[in-house]
Scaffold this active site. Sequence first.
Site, PDB file in Angstrom:
ATOM      1  N   ALA A   1     -73.553 -10.093  14.421  1.00  0.00           N
ATOM      2  CA  ALA A   1     -73.813 -10.702  15.735  1.00  0.00           C
ATOM      3  C   ALA A   1     -72.578 -10.795  16.620  1.00  0.00           C
ATOM      4  O   ALA A   1     -72.707 -11.008  17.828  1.00  0.00           O
ATOM      5  CB  ALA A   1     -74.412 -12.099  15.546  1.00  0.00           C
TER       6      ALA A   1
ATOM      7  N   THR B   1     -75.026  -6.704  20.020  1.00  0.00           N
ATOM      8  CA  THR B   1     -75.652  -8.012  20.219  1.00  0.00           C
ATOM      9  C   THR B   1     -75.383  -8.540  21.620  1.00  0.00           C
ATOM     10  O   THR B   1     -76.288  -9.030  22.311  1.00  0.00           O
ATOM     11  CB  THR B   1     -75.138  -9.010  19.167  1.00  0.00           C
ATOM     12  OG1 THR B   1     -75.360  -8.466  17.855  1.00  0.00           O
ATOM     13  CG2 THR B   1     -75.843 -10.347  19.283  1.00  0.00           C
TER      14      THR B   1
ATOM     15  N   HIS C   1     -83.756  11.231  18.635  1.00  0.00           N
ATOM     16  CA  HIS C   1     -84.339  11.096  19.971  1.00  0.00           C
ATOM     17  C   HIS C   1     -85.138  12.325  20.415  1.00  0.00           C
ATOM     18  O   HIS C   1     -86.286  12.218  20.837  1.00  0.00           O
ATOM     19  CB  HIS C   1     -83.246  10.832  21.010  1.00  0.00           C
ATOM     20  CG  HIS C   1     -82.420   9.620  20.726  1.00  0.00           C
ATOM     21  ND1 HIS C   1     -82.940   8.468  20.171  1.00  0.00           N
ATOM     22  CD2 HIS C   1     -81.108   9.362  20.936  1.00  0.00           C
ATOM     23  CE1 HIS C   1     -81.986   7.574  20.045  1.00  0.00           C
ATOM     24  NE2 HIS C   1     -80.865   8.092  20.502  1.00  0.00           N
TER      25      HIS C   1
END
Length: 504
Positions: free
Chosen positions: A14, A19, A243
Amino acid sequence: MRKPQNHILVIFGASGDLTKRKLIPALADLYHQELLPENFAVLGLGRTELSDEQFRDKMSDGVKEFASKKEREHNDFLDQLYYYSFNTKEGSEYEGFRNRLEELDKEVGSEGNFIFYLATPPSMYPLVPKFLAEQGLNKSDSGFRRLIVEKPFGYDLESAQQLNCDLLKYFHEEQIYRIDHYLGKETVQNLLVTRFSNGIFEPLWNRNFIHHVEVTSSEDIGVGGRGGYYDDSGAMRDMVQNHLLLLTSLVAMEPPTLVNAESIRNEIVKVLQSLRPIPKDKVEDFVIRGQYTESKVRGEDVKGYRQEEGVDPKSRTETFVAMKFFIDNWRWAGVPFYIRTGKMLPTRVTEIVIHFQPTPHHLFSEDKEILRQQNQMVIRIQPDEGLLMKFGMKVPGAGFRVQDVNMDFHYSELGDTYLPSAYERLLLDCMLGDPTLYSRGDAVEAAWKFIDPILKAWKENPCIKVHGYPGGTWGPDVSDDLIEGNMTWRYPCKNLSDGLYCEL
């Protein structure tokens, strides 16, 4: 829209950039749309020593800079953020984390429901689930438990299979959410609606009416400060394996039986399993790789890839890939698909171009040897999101001169309609228990099975060229040779309907 059940979102890593720039701003936007549960908290985890208040201050900067709803006050949302510091690599320290999580669960009233988000280096992907399982935090007996895994999902086929095996030791497939932010984009999801809700497109969506399909995803920047990571990855692993093959699957898939996660993901897997393998000795005929070199772009000197920080001065890592391949099934037999991606190209754009078959006669062609440009349908993912149709119209005046004209739709024309960010949409879907827009384990492995022989050929045969291309150009010239006849790639502008002049 229904609200998710009460829960705690636990973010490993985090204190990192993801984040601050993506996850917390996306959650702030969900909060201001009243889409978060009544009883909700974020518990950030990391080795960096931070108090709850220090963590909130740090995330506040990210929300102010990156959240879409900047005009709102975020204090109430930030009060739902908490932080716990421990060494996530040490299994012995997870008991303290579990105690803090259970304490917060009672305080918040989140009913034992937890989502674990791995915003960590890939080396932690096998470790964290194991340590969570040792503390019983993988079991859904007293509440749901879900695991979100960031890409990359492996480095090659073998490591992807091993990672899936490691994850499935401790979590069931339906608990695992492999996140690919491309699927969170509104225009990617609209591809399914465009195809399957319009009677004018689907009857033409096959080998009888489509000549070829191209998918482009370009960036106008170099690797920047990511040279160390990128030199070990390259464009094939970074963009193509996930992707671009995913976008191709959405273009090529059959209509799902139902609009639900299982049906849609089943069709995506079928496409990936139908990709015609490229033999190692044919790789050079079907795949072009390139690396940007120093040049001047808009009057500015730009570095070549090998001059970037963290990059080996003799690196053969590709920053550009162009590829031709086929999908061996009833719908697409014989239709070539072309995909292209690269760094330091003229503009940042992601789009899909459907090239329809030319008319079977030359009635309105002034030069009988040259076919007029075929009809095209351009699906723009980013930027200037929208849809463009190109077709022939008569030029006013005597004779029958034909000119291509545009008919376009831009998402911006929807006025006040709010376009959620990719992470916003994907986080909400996981909270609701909807894995439709997440990658399934068998899809990841099928994509790697197709890509793996290409990577091995590059590694084992140093004679396969890495073509240099000046920064600010559309890659090596030889990539045009992949496309048969007198056709080339579409060279897009940042604006969808480019007209006569293209402002890059």
